[in-house]
Design an enzyme around this catalytic site. Structure first.
Site, PDB file in Angstrom:
ATOM      1  N   CYS A  50       0.704  -1.329  -0.189  1.00 15.92           N
ATOM      2  CA  CYS A  50      -0.039  -0.036  -0.137  1.00 15.92           C
ATOM      3  C   CYS A  50       0.977   1.041   0.135  1.00 15.92           C
ATOM      4  O   CYS A  50       0.416   2.351  -0.388  1.00 15.92           O
ATOM      5  CB  CYS A  50      -0.922   0.003   1.255  1.00 15.92           C
ATOM      6  N   SER A 109       9.741   2.051   6.181  1.00 21.36           N
ATOM      7  CA  SER A 109       8.223   2.170   6.277  1.00 21.36           C
ATOM      8  C   SER A 109       7.653   3.561   6.558  1.00 21.36           C
ATOM      9  O   SER A 109       8.406   4.238   7.432  1.00 21.36           O
ATOM     10  CB  SER A 109       7.879   0.993   7.334  1.00 21.36           C
ATOM     11  N   GLN A 120       6.478  -9.263   3.471  1.00 19.44           N
ATOM     12  CA  GLN A 120       5.950  -8.812   2.090  1.00 19.44           C
ATOM     13  C   GLN A 120       7.287  -8.933   1.506  1.00 19.44           C
ATOM     14  O   GLN A 120       7.254  -9.318   0.178  1.00 19.44           O
ATOM     15  CB  GLN A 120       5.641  -7.214   2.058  1.00 19.44           C
ATOM     16  N   ALA A 190     -11.395  -9.082   4.972  1.00 19.86           N
ATOM     17  CA  ALA A 190     -11.040  -9.857   6.454  1.00 19.86           C
ATOM     18  C   ALA A 190      -9.734 -10.358   6.076  1.00 19.86           C
ATOM     19  O   ALA A 190      -9.505 -11.579   6.404  1.00 19.86           O
ATOM     20  CB  ALA A 190     -12.243 -11.282   6.041  1.00 19.86           C
ATOM     21  N   GLY A 191      -8.747  -9.831   5.506  1.00 19.33           N
ATOM     22  CA  GLY A 191      -7.413 -10.045   5.504  1.00 19.33           C
ATOM     23  C   GLY A 191      -6.537  -9.988   6.571  1.00 19.33           C
ATOM     24  O   GLY A 191      -7.052  -9.625   7.813  1.00 19.33           O
ATOM     25  N   ALA A 194      -7.393  -6.173   8.221  1.00 23.23           N
ATOM     26  CA  ALA A 194      -8.483  -6.347   8.762  1.00 23.23           C
ATOM     27  C   ALA A 194      -8.061  -7.228  10.275  1.00 23.23           C
ATOM     28  O   ALA A 194      -8.935  -6.590  11.171  1.00 23.23           O
ATOM     29  CB  ALA A 194      -9.386  -7.049   8.084  1.00 23.23           C
TER      30      ALA A 194
END
Length: 428
Positions: A50, A109, A120, A190-191, A194
């Site tokens: 993101c 970050s 990631q 819902a990942g 979340a």
């Protein structure tokens, strides 16, 4: 061959530019294949989150390789290279190595020291292997970056109390809401993000939490992790009904287009209902035109910067400890990279010595007679191989370990001259 990284992040580009260049996981394979199709690109790995899109490459010629990566990004974003360039950063050689290790350690970050980025980077490494984007140089680099990230977290306290994007979003909600604990909260998605949202909301005292997701199975798996919280679960078809009854909505889905727009909210939201929307997705789940609705407060990942800044100073001091570790690891990678210069000479020397060994062994066996040769060939074969290996072992070890570049090159030149070795030209 040279290692480069071309990319953009929350430091160089706004969310509206980042979402144009976001590459969903399902498209990574195609993107890797596309990039490897360019004439100057040999190896490719793509980090897409993101807050960043970074393309790591091994290129034959630096300038041409960078242009090819920019061309790929410009086509994807449907922008000219001139428009795109002001949002990009380009790092070469040691700077590229150092940057990846900083990324894996959480030093690049938005939330300094956050741990999710290491996972990631691991995902990027696995994708690069799976989609055949990695060769020897990037495979080694990503493995070392991952171990560096782990080392930084184990040898410093940078991860202690470090907030994630999700916890920063919940903190923002707590600052902006009159009473977060009493608010009715909806999470769309819902990942992993979340899951972290639920965790941080519960820690702040929120009790009325609903989850909306396309997959009921994923929603139920999330609810099972927080069985004490009694989460309400809604299918995606009932999203607007759930939102209409809420006070705060977090969106965190992989949708490539906005799922909440001004028209959709105006059609479903009671006129007197005030609502806070916090979108932590890139591409954005909440359309920009939502800000036109007077009773809605809308925030995205770029709005989290002020919240994060308040938590940064302590970790910034700790991060200085991590820099020393990163410099050690960069030096180790460069040492390994330079040792590759010895490989062609060592391989050629070993091949030449092996040819001599095989020829002399054949002569010796022919003199001993076929009966003796058949009975003892394996023993004699092992004996001669062992002698060759022991003779070559120590010089090869010393050659690879030589850190003085000029001294190593003189040694290589001496070997090539003394043994009359013909070394194939290596691509620069």
């Amino acid at each position: 061959m040279n290692i480069v990284v071309v990319g953009l992040s929350h430091k160089t580009a706004s969310v509206d530019v980042r979402e144009k260049l976001s590459i969903p996981e399902a498209q990574i394979e195609e993107a890797v294949a596309h990039l490897k199709g360019y004439p100057h690109i040999e190896e490719v790995a793509i980090i897409s989150t993101c807050n960043r899109l970074e393309i790591y490459s091994v290129v034959k010629q630096t300038e041409q390789g960078v242009v090819e990566i920019m061309q790929f990004l410009a086509e994807k974003a449907r922008l000219s290279i001139y428009e795109l360039r002001k949002n990009l950063f380009t790092l070469l050689h040691q700077d590229a190595l150092r940057h990846l290790m900083r990324v894996a350690s959480g030093l690049e970050s938005l939330v300094l020291g956050e741990g999710q980025i290491l996972a990631q980077v691991k995902t990027t490494h696995k994708q690069g292997q799976k989609y055949k984007g990695l060769g020897r140089l990037l495979d080694r680099l990503f493995k070392q970056a991952i171990s560096t990230g782990k080392r930084v977290r184990s040898e410093t306290s940078i991860g202690t109390g470090a907030v994630s994007i999700s916890s920063a979003a919940v903190e923002l909600a707590q600052i902006k809401a009159e009473n977060l604990a009493a608010s009715r909260v909806v999470i769309v998605g819902a990942g992993k993000m979340a899951c972290l949202l639920v965790k941080h909301l519960l820690s702040k005292g929120a009790t009325q939490i609903a989850v909306v997701n396309r997959s009921h199975r994923r929603s139920q798996e999330l609810a099972n992790k927080f069985s004490q919280a009694d989460l309400q679960l809604y299918p995606l078809s009932e999203m607007m009904n759930a939102i209409a009854e809420s006070d705060i909505v977090f969106t965190s889905t992989g949708a490539t287009e906005p799922i909440l727009t001004q028209a959709k909210l105006e059609a479903n939201l009671p006129v007197d209902r005030s609502l806070m929307l916090i979108d932590i997705s890139v591409p954005r789940n909440v359309a920009a035109d939502v800000s036109n609705i007077e009773q809605i407060q809308s925030y995205n990942v770029d709005d989290l910067k002020a919240v994060v800044a308040a938590n940064q100073e302590t970790r910034r001091k700790i991060a200085q400890e991590a820099e020393g570790i990163i410099e050690e690891e960069v030096a180790n990678y460069i040492l390994w990279l330079r040792s590759l210069e010895t490989v062609p000479t060592i391989s050629c020397l070993r091949s030449k010595v092996e040819d001599i060994r095989a020829q002399e062994l054949e002569k010796a066996l022919s003199r001993l007679g076929s009966e003796f040769a058949e009975k003892h060939q394996e023993v004699i074969e092992a004996l001669t191989r062992g002698i060759v290996n022991k003779i070559l072992h120590e010089p090869m070890v010393q050659l690879k370990a030589q850190q003085d570049i000029e001294a190593r090159r003189r040694c290589l030149q001496s070997l090539q001259m003394l043994f009359d070795l013909e070394i194939e030209e290596q691509t620069a």
